[in-house]
Design a protein around this motif. Structure first.
Motif, PDB file in Angstrom:
ATOM      1  N   ALA A  40       0.821  -1.218   0.000  1.00 37.46           N
ATOM      2  CA  ALA A  40       0.000   0.000   0.000  1.00 37.46           C
ATOM      3  C   ALA A  40       0.853   1.265   0.000  1.00 37.46           C
ATOM      4  CB  ALA A  40      -0.942  -0.002   1.199  1.00 37.46           C
ATOM      5  N   GLY A  41       2.105   1.136   0.479  1.00 34.86           N
ATOM      6  CA  GLY A  41       2.989   2.303   0.523  1.00 34.86           C
ATOM      7  C   GLY A  41       3.428   2.668   1.934  1.00 34.86           C
ATOM      8  N   LYS A  42       3.107   1.803   2.902  1.00 36.34           N
ATOM      9  CA  LYS A  42       3.426   2.116   4.307  1.00 36.34           C
ATOM     10  C   LYS A  42       4.931   2.188   4.533  1.00 36.34           C
ATOM     11  CE  LYS A  42       1.464  -1.658   5.826  1.00 36.34           C
ATOM     12  NZ  LYS A  42       1.260  -2.427   4.604  1.00 36.34           N
ATOM     13  N   GLU A 190       1.466  -1.421  10.424  1.00 36.50           N
ATOM     14  CA  GLU A 190       0.933  -2.786  10.553  1.00 36.50           C
ATOM     15  C   GLU A 190      -0.015  -3.089   9.400  1.00 36.50           C
ATOM     16  OE1 GLU A 190       1.477  -5.326  12.505  1.00 36.50           O
ATOM     17  OE2 GLU A 190       2.702  -4.477  14.123  1.00 36.50           O
ATOM     18  N   GLN A 191      -0.167  -4.392   9.126  1.00 37.46           N
ATOM     19  CA  GLN A 191      -1.102  -4.787   8.065  1.00 37.46           C
ATOM     20  C   GLN A 191      -2.513  -5.028   8.595  1.00 37.46           C
ATOM     21  OE1 GLN A 191      -0.226  -7.544   4.980  1.00 37.46           O
ATOM     22  NE2 GLN A 191       1.977  -7.291   5.189  1.00 37.46           N
ATOM     23  N   ASN A 192      -2.621  -5.256   9.916  1.00 36.98           N
ATOM     24  CA  ASN A 192      -3.956  -5.489  10.461  1.00 36.98           C
ATOM     25  C   ASN A 192      -4.139  -4.643  11.710  1.00 36.98           C
ATOM     26  OD1 ASN A 192      -2.849  -6.938  12.744  1.00 36.98           O
ATOM     27  ND2 ASN A 192      -2.362  -8.519  11.233  1.00 36.98           N
ATOM     28  N   LEU A 193      -5.342  -4.707  12.282  1.00 39.14           N
ATOM     29  CA  LEU A 193      -5.698  -3.796  13.373  1.00 39.14           C
ATOM     30  C   LEU A 193      -5.315  -4.327  14.751  1.00 39.14           C
ATOM     31  CD1 LEU A 193      -9.206  -2.706  12.053  1.00 39.14           C
ATOM     32  CD2 LEU A 193      -7.150  -1.306  12.200  1.00 39.14           C
ATOM     33  N   ARG A 194      -4.853  -5.585  14.803  1.00 39.23           N
ATOM     34  CA  ARG A 194      -4.647  -6.239  16.089  1.00 39.23           C
ATOM     35  C   ARG A 194      -3.802  -5.395  17.056  1.00 39.23           C
ATOM     36  NH1 ARG A 194      -1.231 -11.517  16.199  1.00 39.23           N
ATOM     37  NH2 ARG A 194      -0.424 -10.212  14.550  1.00 39.23           N
ATOM     38  N   VAL A 195      -2.572  -5.106  16.659  1.00 40.01           N
ATOM     39  CA  VAL A 195      -1.675  -4.358  17.543  1.00 40.01           C
ATOM     40  C   VAL A 195      -2.034  -2.863  17.603  1.00 40.01           C
ATOM     41  CG1 VAL A 195       0.730  -3.744  17.986  1.00 40.01           C
ATOM     42  CG2 VAL A 195       0.142  -6.067  17.273  1.00 40.01           C
ATOM     43  N   PRO A 196      -2.345  -2.229  16.461  1.00 37.01           N
ATOM     44  CA  PRO A 196      -2.708  -0.802  16.527  1.00 37.01           C
ATOM     45  C   PRO A 196      -3.868  -0.516  17.481  1.00 37.01           C
ATOM     46  CG  PRO A 196      -2.290  -1.420  14.262  1.00 37.01           C
ATOM     47  CD  PRO A 196      -2.208  -2.683  15.065  1.00 37.01           C
ATOM     48  N   MET A 197      -4.877  -1.375  17.525  1.00 38.78           N
ATOM     49  CA  MET A 197      -6.010  -1.113  18.411  1.00 38.78           C
ATOM     50  C   MET A 197      -5.585  -1.116  19.876  1.00 38.78           C
ATOM     51  SD  MET A 197      -8.372  -0.370  16.386  1.00 38.78           S
ATOM     52  CE  MET A 197      -9.940  -0.313  17.236  1.00 38.78           C
ATOM     53  N   HIS A 201      -2.907   5.905  19.453  1.00 39.17           N
ATOM     54  CA  HIS A 201      -3.865   6.971  19.740  1.00 39.17           C
ATOM     55  C   HIS A 201      -4.574   7.398  18.465  1.00 39.17           C
ATOM     56  CE1 HIS A 201      -0.541   7.566  22.797  1.00 39.17           C
ATOM     57  NE2 HIS A 201      -1.590   7.245  23.527  1.00 39.17           N
ATOM     58  N   ARG A 202      -3.809   7.490  17.385  1.00 37.19           N
ATOM     59  CA  ARG A 202      -4.380   7.899  16.100  1.00 37.19           C
ATOM     60  C   ARG A 202      -3.970   6.918  15.025  1.00 37.19           C
ATOM     61  NH1 ARG A 202      -2.934  12.279  13.331  1.00 37.19           N
ATOM     62  NH2 ARG A 202      -0.992  12.517  14.509  1.00 37.19           N
ATOM     63  N   GLN A 203      -4.749   6.859  13.954  1.00 41.90           N
ATOM     64  CA  GLN A 203      -4.495   5.883  12.898  1.00 41.90           C
ATOM     65  C   GLN A 203      -4.633   6.529  11.521  1.00 41.90           C
ATOM     66  OE1 GLN A 203      -4.725   2.299  13.951  1.00 41.90           O
ATOM     67  NE2 GLN A 203      -5.711   2.519  15.945  1.00 41.90           N
ATOM     68  N   TYR A 204      -3.779   6.081  10.614  1.00 47.00           N
ATOM     69  CA  TYR A 204      -3.927   6.438   9.197  1.00 47.00           C
ATOM     70  C   TYR A 204      -4.131   5.139   8.425  1.00 47.00           C
ATOM     71  CZ  TYR A 204      -1.770  11.019  10.185  1.00 47.00           C
ATOM     72  OH  TYR A 204      -1.471  12.255  10.664  1.00 47.00           O
ATOM     73  N   VAL A 205      -5.066   5.141   7.489  1.00 43.99           N
ATOM     74  CA  VAL A 205      -5.242   3.979   6.628  1.00 43.99           C
ATOM     75  C   VAL A 205      -4.700   4.329   5.244  1.00 43.99           C
ATOM     76  CG1 VAL A 205      -6.885   2.378   5.597  1.00 43.99           C
ATOM     77  CG2 VAL A 205      -7.260   3.253   7.921  1.00 43.99           C
ATOM     78  N   ILE A 206      -3.782   3.481   4.759  1.00 43.93           N
ATOM     79  CA  ILE A 206      -3.102   3.746   3.492  1.00 43.93           C
ATOM     80  C   ILE A 206      -3.560   2.730   2.455  1.00 43.93           C
ATOM     81  CG2 ILE A 206      -0.831   4.147   2.438  1.00 43.93           C
ATOM     82  CD1 ILE A 206      -1.098   5.638   5.044  1.00 43.93           C
ATOM     83  N   ASP A 207      -3.825   3.207   1.261  1.00 43.58           N
ATOM     84  CA  ASP A 207      -4.099   2.269   0.173  1.00 43.58           C
ATOM     85  C   ASP A 207      -3.635   2.899  -1.139  1.00 43.58           C
ATOM     86  OD1 ASP A 207      -4.974  -0.175  -0.783  1.00 43.58           O
ATOM     87  OD2 ASP A 207      -6.923   0.641  -1.362  1.00 43.58           O
ATOM     88  N   LYS A 229     -12.533  -3.231   5.316  1.00 44.20           N
ATOM     89  CA  LYS A 229     -12.666  -3.475   3.873  1.00 44.20           C
ATOM     90  C   LYS A 229     -11.463  -2.861   3.136  1.00 44.20           C
ATOM     91  CE  LYS A 229     -17.099  -3.162   2.968  1.00 44.20           C
ATOM     92  NZ  LYS A 229     -18.297  -2.352   2.597  1.00 44.20           N
ATOM     93  N   LEU A 230     -11.019  -1.672   3.577  1.00 44.81           N
ATOM     94  CA  LEU A 230      -9.901  -0.995   2.926  1.00 44.81           C
ATOM     95  C   LEU A 230      -8.579  -1.749   3.080  1.00 44.81           C
ATOM     96  CD1 LEU A 230     -10.281   2.827   3.702  1.00 44.81           C
ATOM     97  CD2 LEU A 230     -10.053   1.776   1.447  1.00 44.81           C
ATOM     98  N   ILE A 231      -8.435  -2.455   4.173  1.00 41.01           N
ATOM     99  CA  ILE A 231      -7.148  -3.121   4.413  1.00 41.01           C
ATOM    100  C   ILE A 231      -7.204  -4.626   4.187  1.00 41.01           C
ATOM    101  CG2 ILE A 231      -6.381  -1.365   6.055  1.00 41.01           C
ATOM    102  CD1 ILE A 231      -6.971  -3.326   8.314  1.00 41.01           C
ATOM    103  N   SER A 232      -8.393  -5.171   3.896  1.00 41.60           N
ATOM    104  CA  SER A 232      -8.460  -6.620   3.704  1.00 41.60           C
ATOM    105  C   SER A 232      -7.881  -6.968   2.335  1.00 41.60           C
ATOM    106  CB  SER A 232      -9.906  -7.104   3.806  1.00 41.60           C
ATOM    107  OG  SER A 232     -10.653  -6.531   2.764  1.00 41.60           O
ATOM    108  N   VAL A 233      -7.366  -8.166   2.243  1.00 39.97           N
ATOM    109  CA  VAL A 233      -6.662  -8.567   1.018  1.00 39.97           C
ATOM    110  C   VAL A 233      -7.673  -8.997  -0.056  1.00 39.97           C
ATOM    111  CG1 VAL A 233      -4.836 -10.010   0.079  1.00 39.97           C
ATOM    112  CG2 VAL A 233      -4.796  -9.337   2.485  1.00 39.97           C
TER     113      VAL A 233
END
Lengths: 233, 285
Positions: A40-42, A190-197, A201-207, A229-233
């Protein structure tokens, strides 16, 4: 205060555009996550922040100053540390040398060899071994510790828990929580929400090389189905 | 006995040169064709210093320093610009350097052979195990062993060695830790030039100093570097001993076979173990 930020950055790999007008920032003492699928460009964003990629246009800011032209070593000395995705432990240095080389920069702060060994005691046991003889989890601990020992103000972590056993992941999450609690900002990819959640404090979603969504972790919880949906493969 | 002494002194000379070559390759990714020219320059500069001061020791001390400074200049002015280009540009550049250094040498010192006399305190032969051994050869061995030891201590134990090893294996990662890799590259090229010139200065009393001297020796160094494994300095010391002894034994017992043996060793390595006979996981520099 915004510690480190990108402002409208375009990044190209040869002719292919990897980032489109990306703007984001990390505040002092904050945990921010970048989530998105593979490619995605992370990682490109992290490499642009630490100076391993050049932005074709846009600016890099450090505490409001334009540091677009600085090299990676100069950015490192400002107080930005990088824990890369593939860990990039120096194979021809011992575990302890991998750590000591980070202290040569001479930045003062709360982290030293003894404290890092207390955080990850297994590294003390392995201190004389070559860096590439460690297990994946141990290498990740070493990579994080190496970043810590530069005593940065912000630590960039590229998928620190990828491919590791749940027990090790828990240990790393606790370590990151402690590191942040002592005042260091974290930018976590990260690729999934497990650890970020758990941490952010804040999140960016990249695609596709652009930021599709950003907000607080509480906001994300509300819009979770859409984000998934945005991050699912 | 004298075969052993000649073999050992040749081995250490080869090591001084190939250590620089392999360090430069490990750090800069450049195969430095001009390494032999720097070796030759070391011999000429030491000759010049001996002419002016009358002291071999001042030549041995200052010729490598002068050539190291020149090496740093070459890296900054020329090599720096071609790292990101294709290998062919680097080969052409270092090949061009040979021509420039050769012609500059011709202009300064002319075409005649030069000679550096053996320092007086090392002219007497020494009796060792029933043979008369030239004491200068023994000095070359002792000095070469000392420099090699110093080089290994520098690389394995010192802060600078740690930086060189880290920057050789992953330059970008080293950069993020605040290491100015550009400076490290300049330093390593200067160190390699220093070692080449040291080899030239210490060889000066043993051979006629002439324009072609760099060429013949550089071929042997490439053989050592390939047998030892490109970028592998530990491999280089074993390969130097192997080649030095092979050549010394060959010259004593089967002169016409020496070149054949040397290149058979090289071709065999390339065919069966292209990563070098002494390679192991993870480079040392």
């Amino acid at each position: 205060m915004t510690l480190l930020a990108l402002e409208s950055c375009d990044v190209f790999y040869d002719k292919a555009q990897a980032l489109h007008k990306v703007s984001l920032g990390v505040e002092a003492n904050e945990v921010v996550s970048l989530i998105g699928r593979n490619g995605a460009g992370k990682s490109t964003i992290l490499k642009t922040l630490i100076g391993l990629n050049r932005a074709a246009s846009g600016r890099r800011l450090w505490k409001g100053d334009d540091v677009t032209a600085l090299r990676a070593d100069q950015l490192g000395r400002l107080g930005i540390a990088y824990v890369p995705e593939d860990r990039r432990i120096f194979p021809n240095l011992s575990v302890e040398e991998n750590l000591r080389i980070a202290t040569l920069m001479g930045r003062q702060g709360g982290w030293n060899l003894a404290r890092v060994y207390d955080l990850f005691p297994v590294l003390r046991e392995r201190s004389a071994q070559p860096g590439d003889t460690l297990s994946g989890g141990e290498q990740q601990m070493l990579a994080i510790s190496r970043g810590l020992l530069t005593n940065p103000e912000v630590l960039l972590l590229d998928e620190p828990t990828e491919g590791l056993a749940p027990l090790i992941v828990d240990q790393l999450v606790e370590a990151m929580r402690l590191i942040n609690a002592e005042g260091m900002a974290l930018l976590l990819v990260e690729q999934n929400l497990r650890v970020p959640m758990k941490l952010a404090h804040r999140q960016y979603v990249i695609d596709h090389g652009a930021i599709r969504w950003s907000g607080t972790t509480a906001d994300l919880q509300v819009n979770r189905a859409e984000i998934e949906k945005l991050i699912s493969v | 006995m004298s075969t052993l002494i000649i073999g050992l002194s040749l081995s250490f000379l080869l090591f001084l040169l190939s250590a620089g070559l392999t360090l430069i390759f490990g750090m800069l990714g450049v195969i430095n064709f001009a390494h032999g020219a720097l070796y030759m320059l070391g011999a000429y500069v030491s000759y010049q210093i001996v002419q002016i001061t009358g002291s071999f020791w001042l030549g041995l001390l200052f010729a490598p320093l002068i050539v190291a400074a020149l090496g740093a200049l070459i890296e900054i002015v020329a090599l720096k610009r071609v790292y990101s280009r294709d290998h062919i540009f680097q080969l052409l550049l270092t090949f061009g350097l040979i021509l420039v250094i050769d012609d500059a040498t011709k202009l300064i010192w002319g075409f005649d052979y030069k000679q550096v006399p053996t320092p007086e305190m090392l002219t007497a032969p020494v009796a060792l195990f029933g043979s008369q051994i030239p004491s200068y050869r023994l000095f070359v061995i002792a000095f070469g062993a000392l420099v090699s030891l110093g080089l290994f201590l520098l690389l394995d134990r010192s802060k600078w060695g740690m930086i060189i090893r880290a920057a050789s294996s992953d330059a970008d990662m080293a950069r993020t830790l605040g290491i100015d890799v550009n400076q490290v590259r300049t330093g390593v090229f200067a160190l390699g030039s220093f070692l080449a010139a040291l080899g030239g200065a210490i060889t000066a009393p043993l051979v006629p100093i002439e324009l072609g001297m760099g060429f013949s020796v550089i071929i042997d160094c490439f053989v050592v570097v390939i047998i030892g494994g490109l970028g592998n300095i530990r491999g280089a010391i074993f390969a130097s001993l192997l080649l030095g002894m092979t050549r010394a034994v060959g010259f004593t017992y089967a002169t016409e076979w020496v070149e054949l043996l040397t290149f058979a060793l090289l071709i065999g390595t390339l065919m069966f173990r292209p990563e070098g006979l002494f390679s192991y996981k993870g480079r040392s520099a």
